[in-house]
Design a protein around this motif. Structure first.
Motif, PDB file in Angstrom:
ATOM      1  N   TRP A   1      51.392  66.731  59.590  1.00 40.53           N
ATOM      2  CA  TRP A   1      50.389  67.781  59.376  1.00 40.53           C
ATOM      3  C   TRP A   1      49.913  67.858  57.936  1.00 40.53           C
TER       4      TRP A   1
ATOM      5  N   LEU B   1      46.908  65.540  57.090  1.00 43.86           N
ATOM      6  CA  LEU B   1      45.644  65.681  57.819  1.00 43.86           C
ATOM      7  C   LEU B   1      44.495  66.036  56.890  1.00 43.86           C
TER       8      LEU B   1
ATOM      9  N   ASP C   1      35.966  68.787  62.577  1.00 46.91           N
ATOM     10  CA  ASP C   1      37.395  69.126  62.576  1.00 46.91           C
ATOM     11  C   ASP C   1      37.644  70.595  62.272  1.00 46.91           C
TER      12      ASP C   1
ATOM     13  N   PHE D   1      41.212  73.258  61.970  1.00 41.88           N
ATOM     14  CA  PHE D   1      42.667  73.316  61.907  1.00 41.88           C
ATOM     15  C   PHE D   1      43.111  74.769  62.054  1.00 41.88           C
TER      16      PHE D   1
ATOM     17  N   HIS E   1      44.989  71.106  65.914  1.00 37.33           N
ATOM     18  CA  HIS E   1      43.847  70.424  65.309  1.00 37.33           C
ATOM     19  C   HIS E   1      42.842  70.183  66.429  1.00 37.33           C
TER      20      HIS E   1
END
Length: 153
Positions: free
Chosen positions: A32, A35, A45, A47, A61
């Motif tokens: 993680w 990322l 993206d 998160f 994610h």
């Protein structure tokens, strides 16, 4: 089983900063901390920390891209705004309580009218199958993770 309310708290990242959205945490096995948003699709993206009664119990994610699914046989037509669960991991000490299912269900509930997709990594096929998601194989038939698509709502 789960007892509390789940909240998804979005974490922001600055593209090109070299810093990911998550801090190191021994309760998680996946990478993680490393990322980063995709520089070619920076808005795709998202998160999230998953909180249960204010305590982080999972990480998530999500990605808003479905252009790659043409490589899996028989996948139904998907909207460009299809949500992909890129990664989901429940923290050690909170596993086995149905949190993974609850997070996947929450993603679906938050995106009514859209199908949700996921590539099954690390042998998680059984998890996606228990959710009732449809399984699709890569055109090559081997070497690629199966794609799972949530039922139409």
């Amino acid at each position: 089983m789960r007892t509390g309310v789940l909240d998804l708290v979005e974490l922001r990242t600055v593209l090109g900063s070299g810093e990911g959205p998550f801090a190191e945490d021994f309760r998680y096995e996946l990478g993680w901390v490393e990322l980063q948003p995709d520089p070619h699709h920076p808005d795709a993206d998202r998160f999230f920390e998953v909180l249960e009664d204010g305590t982080e119990v999972a990480r998530l994610h999500l990605e808003w891209r479905s252009d790659f699914v043409r490589h899996w046989v028989g996948v139904p037509r998907l909207a460009p705004s299809t949500v992909r669960i890129q990664l989901i991991e429940v923290a050690a000490g909170h596993r086995g309580r149905g949190l993974g299912r609850a997070v996947a269900d929450r993603v679906r509930a938050d995106h009514v009218g859209h199908r949700v997709i996921a590539l099954s990594m690390d042998g998680a096929e059984g998890f996606w199958e228990t959710l009732g998601w449809d399984r699709f194989e890569h055109v090559t038939g081997r070497g690629f993770a199966p794609l799972f698509v949530s039922p139409a709502v």
